[in-house]
Design a protein around this motif. Structure first.
Motif, PDB file in Angstrom:
ATOM      1  N   VAL A 138       0.832  -1.205   0.000  1.00 43.91           N
ATOM      2  CA  VAL A 138       0.000   0.000   0.000  1.00 43.91           C
ATOM      3  C   VAL A 138       0.868   1.256   0.000  1.00 43.91           C
ATOM      4  O   VAL A 138       0.592   2.219  -0.720  1.00 43.91           O
ATOM      5  N   GLY A 139       1.910   1.263   0.812  1.00 45.86           N
ATOM      6  CA  GLY A 139       2.807   2.413   0.849  1.00 45.86           C
ATOM      7  C   GLY A 139       3.495   2.636  -0.473  1.00 45.86           C
ATOM      8  O   GLY A 139       3.649   3.780  -0.933  1.00 45.86           O
ATOM      9  N   GLU A 140       3.905   1.546  -1.108  1.00 41.10           N
ATOM     10  CA  GLU A 140       4.567   1.653  -2.414  1.00 41.10           C
ATOM     11  C   GLU A 140       3.598   2.170  -3.475  1.00 41.10           C
ATOM     12  O   GLU A 140       3.977   2.961  -4.342  1.00 41.10           O
ATOM     13  N   LEU A 141       2.341   1.717  -3.409  1.00 41.92           N
ATOM     14  CA  LEU A 141       1.335   2.206  -4.351  1.00 41.92           C
ATOM     15  C   LEU A 141       1.161   3.710  -4.212  1.00 41.92           C
ATOM     16  O   LEU A 141       1.144   4.448  -5.210  1.00 41.92           O
ATOM     17  N   SER A 142       1.029   4.177  -2.984  1.00 41.61           N
ATOM     18  CA  SER A 142       0.859   5.604  -2.744  1.00 41.61           C
ATOM     19  C   SER A 142       2.073   6.390  -3.207  1.00 41.61           C
ATOM     20  O   SER A 142       1.942   7.436  -3.859  1.00 41.61           O
ATOM     21  N   ASN A 143       3.257   5.898  -2.874  1.00 39.26           N
ATOM     22  CA  ASN A 143       4.487   6.582  -3.263  1.00 39.26           C
ATOM     23  C   ASN A 143       4.600   6.680  -4.779  1.00 39.26           C
ATOM     24  O   ASN A 143       4.976   7.730  -5.319  1.00 39.26           O
ATOM     25  N   PHE A 144       4.230   5.613  -5.476  1.00 36.75           N
ATOM     26  CA  PHE A 144       4.298   5.639  -6.943  1.00 36.75           C
ATOM     27  C   PHE A 144       3.293   6.635  -7.522  1.00 36.75           C
ATOM     28  O   PHE A 144       3.644   7.429  -8.406  1.00 36.75           O
ATOM     29  N   LEU A 145       2.063   6.588  -7.051  1.00 38.77           N
ATOM     30  CA  LEU A 145       1.028   7.477  -7.596  1.00 38.77           C
ATOM     31  C   LEU A 145       1.403   8.942  -7.420  1.00 38.77           C
ATOM     32  O   LEU A 145       1.277   9.747  -8.358  1.00 38.77           O
ATOM     33  N   LEU A 146       1.886   9.292  -6.236  1.00 39.18           N
ATOM     34  CA  LEU A 146       2.213  10.693  -5.972  1.00 39.18           C
ATOM     35  C   LEU A 146       3.491  11.113  -6.689  1.00 39.18           C
ATOM     36  O   LEU A 146       3.582  12.227  -7.218  1.00 39.18           O
ATOM     37  N   GLY A 147       4.481  10.230  -6.712  1.00 41.30           N
ATOM     38  CA  GLY A 147       5.711  10.541  -7.443  1.00 41.30           C
ATOM     39  C   GLY A 147       5.454  10.721  -8.924  1.00 41.30           C
ATOM     40  O   GLY A 147       5.971  11.649  -9.560  1.00 41.30           O
ATOM     41  N   ALA A 148       4.636   9.836  -9.495  1.00 43.45           N
ATOM     42  CA  ALA A 148       4.294   9.938 -10.923  1.00 43.45           C
ATOM     43  C   ALA A 148       3.530  11.220 -11.207  1.00 43.45           C
ATOM     44  O   ALA A 148       3.704  11.849 -12.265  1.00 43.45           O
ATOM     45  N   ALA A 149       2.669  11.628 -10.273  1.00 39.40           N
ATOM     46  CA  ALA A 149       1.927  12.883 -10.447  1.00 39.40           C
ATOM     47  C   ALA A 149       2.878  14.072 -10.486  1.00 39.40           C
ATOM     48  O   ALA A 149       2.754  14.966 -11.339  1.00 39.40           O
ATOM     49  N   LEU A 150       3.847  14.081  -9.575  1.00 42.41           N
ATOM     50  CA  LEU A 150       4.812  15.181  -9.516  1.00 42.41           C
ATOM     51  C   LEU A 150       5.640  15.269 -10.789  1.00 42.41           C
ATOM     52  O   LEU A 150       5.685  16.315 -11.452  1.00 42.41           O
ATOM     53  N   VAL A 151       6.304  14.181 -11.148  1.00 41.66           N
ATOM     54  CA  VAL A 151       7.235  14.241 -12.282  1.00 41.66           C
ATOM     55  C   VAL A 151       6.504  14.270 -13.617  1.00 41.66           C
ATOM     56  O   VAL A 151       7.014  14.846 -14.594  1.00 41.66           O
ATOM     57  N   GLY A 152       5.304  13.686 -13.669  1.00 42.79           N
ATOM     58  CA  GLY A 152       4.536  13.717 -14.910  1.00 42.79           C
ATOM     59  C   GLY A 152       4.164  15.131 -15.300  1.00 42.79           C
ATOM     60  O   GLY A 152       4.393  15.566 -16.436  1.00 42.79           O
ATOM     61  N   ILE A 153       3.593  15.876 -14.363  1.00 44.16           N
ATOM     62  CA  ILE A 153       3.206  17.262 -14.633  1.00 44.16           C
ATOM     63  C   ILE A 153       4.439  18.131 -14.870  1.00 44.16           C
ATOM     64  O   ILE A 153       4.468  18.956 -15.798  1.00 44.16           O
ATOM     65  N   ALA A 154       5.469  17.950 -14.047  1.00 43.78           N
ATOM     66  CA  ALA A 154       6.692  18.739 -14.225  1.00 43.78           C
ATOM     67  C   ALA A 154       7.287  18.521 -15.613  1.00 43.78           C
ATOM     68  O   ALA A 154       7.714  19.472 -16.278  1.00 43.78           O
ATOM     69  N   GLY A 155       7.300  17.275 -16.052  1.00 44.92           N
ATOM     70  CA  GLY A 155       7.875  16.961 -17.362  1.00 44.92           C
ATOM     71  C   GLY A 155       7.076  17.512 -18.519  1.00 44.92           C
ATOM     72  O   GLY A 155       7.641  17.991 -19.505  1.00 44.92           O
ATOM     73  N   VAL A 156       5.760  17.482 -18.405  1.00 39.72           N
ATOM     74  CA  VAL A 156       4.904  18.004 -19.477  1.00 39.72           C
ATOM     75  C   VAL A 156       5.087  19.513 -19.613  1.00 39.72           C
ATOM     76  O   VAL A 156       5.223  20.044 -20.722  1.00 39.72           O
ATOM     77  N   VAL A 157       5.092  20.212 -18.481  1.00 39.90           N
ATOM     78  CA  VAL A 157       5.288  21.670 -18.515  1.00 39.90           C
ATOM     79  C   VAL A 157       6.668  22.000 -19.099  1.00 39.90           C
ATOM     80  O   VAL A 157       6.800  22.911 -19.935  1.00 39.90           O
ATOM     81  N   TYR A 158       7.677  21.259 -18.706  1.00 42.13           N
ATOM     82  CA  TYR A 158       9.043  21.523 -19.167  1.00 42.13           C
ATOM     83  C   TYR A 158       9.189  21.296 -20.665  1.00 42.13           C
ATOM     84  O   TYR A 158       9.992  21.966 -21.327  1.00 42.13           O
ATOM     85  N   ARG A 159       8.417  20.397 -21.230  1.00 38.96           N
ATOM     86  CA  ARG A 159       8.475  20.153 -22.674  1.00 38.96           C
ATOM     87  C   ARG A 159       8.056  21.374 -23.484  1.00 38.96           C
ATOM     88  O   ARG A 159       8.509  21.577 -24.599  1.00 38.96           O
ATOM     89  N   PHE A 160       7.178  22.179 -22.923  1.00 34.72           N
ATOM     90  CA  PHE A 160       6.706  23.368 -23.621  1.00 34.72           C
ATOM     91  C   PHE A 160       7.590  24.579 -23.363  1.00 34.72           C
ATOM     92  O   PHE A 160       7.528  25.560 -24.106  1.00 34.72           O
ATOM     93  N   LYS A 161       8.391  24.531 -22.314  1.00 38.87           N
ATOM     94  CA  LYS A 161       9.270  25.666 -22.009  1.00 38.87           C
ATOM     95  C   LYS A 161      10.570  25.114 -21.433  1.00 38.87           C
ATOM     96  O   LYS A 161      10.731  24.966 -20.225  1.00 38.87           O
ATOM     97  N   ARG A 162      11.493  24.775 -22.333  1.00 38.65           N
ATOM     98  CA  ARG A 162      12.701  24.064 -21.944  1.00 38.65           C
ATOM     99  C   ARG A 162      13.810  25.026 -21.514  1.00 38.65           C
ATOM    100  O   ARG A 162      14.818  25.191 -22.192  1.00 38.65           O
ATOM    101  N   ASP A 163      13.571  25.678 -20.403  1.00 38.15           N
ATOM    102  CA  ASP A 163      14.602  26.515 -19.797  1.00 38.15           C
ATOM    103  C   ASP A 163      14.430  26.455 -18.278  1.00 38.15           C
ATOM    104  O   ASP A 163      13.566  25.724 -17.771  1.00 38.15           O
ATOM    105  N   ARG A 164      15.258  27.198 -17.576  1.00 36.29           N
ATOM    106  CA  ARG A 164      15.226  27.137 -16.109  1.00 36.29           C
ATOM    107  C   ARG A 164      13.871  27.560 -15.546  1.00 36.29           C
ATOM    108  O   ARG A 164      13.363  26.950 -14.601  1.00 36.29           O
ATOM    109  N   LYS A 165      13.286  28.585 -16.148  1.00 40.87           N
ATOM    110  CA  LYS A 165      11.980  29.044 -15.694  1.00 40.87           C
ATOM    111  C   LYS A 165      10.919  27.979 -15.923  1.00 40.87           C
ATOM    112  O   LYS A 165      10.062  27.735 -15.067  1.00 40.87           O
TER     113      LYS A 165
END
Length: 201
Positions: free
Chosen positions: A78-105
């Protein structure tokens, strides 16, 4: 398969292993949140991988570290499931936004958006998926709520517990990973992509 893809897969495996080690270094913040929720920096390798190779590889890092942790975890997955879901949410959104604006900002905006999304998503995932499963294994939902009430008597429902405790906890966790990522990413990125900070050919 292209050499760049092979390198991305190999680096994702290594970063997944590093994420697993960071999960082992987790620690409770029992004065702020129930002790079954622990703080770690295991999303850091996933965030770095996301900015280097894209969100798919960052999510793969989240999966790898949690699959490895399954062998030693004490929450029946259960802990691993939660950790995966939340980690994937964080990096998934971060990665999508970064694809449209590939700089430090863009990287900063992505990480902040990912942090907010992860924190909000934690309420939904915990309320409908993670905590109901956890309650089946560990004595019922009332025991979970009582752990929160020991810290704040007003937290008398699961939704209140998640909003009052888990929401800010995940915001702080995401911000901590973001700060560390910005401190080390610039030096690590050439090494991860090319194997050397000098040789980029």
């Amino acid at each position: 398969m292209k050499k760049s893809q092979l390198r991305a897969i190999a680096v994702s495996g290594i970063m997944g292993a590093i994420g697993f080690v960071l999960m082992l270094l987790e620690f409770p913040l029992s004065f702020l949140i129930p002790s079954f929720i622990k703080f770690d920096f295991s999303e850091l390798p996933a965030l770095i991988t996301t900015y280097t190779f894209g969100p798919v590889y960052g999510i793969a890092v989240c999966l790898i570290k949690n699959l490895l942790h399954l062998f030693i975890g004490s929450t029946s997955g259960v802990g691993e499931l939660s950790n995966f879901l939340l980690g994937a949410a964080l990096v998934g959104i971060a990665g999508v936004v970064y694809r449209f604006k590939r700089d430090r900002k863009g990287a900063l905006l992505g990480a902040l958006a990912g942090t907010v999304f992860m924190a909000a998503f934690s309420i939904v995932s915990n309320y409908y998926v993670v905590y109901p499963i956890y309650a089946q294994f560990f004595g019922g939902m009332n025991n979970i709520i009582m752990a929160y009430k020991a810290l704040l008597p007003a937290a008398d429902s699961l939704l209140k517990c998640l909003v009052i405790f888990n929401l800010p906890f995940n915001i702080v966790k995401g911000l901590a990973d973001t700060v560390l990522c910005f401190l080390i990413y610039k030096k690590l990125s050439p090494i991860l992509k090319y194997g050397s900070s000098k040789n980029k050919g």
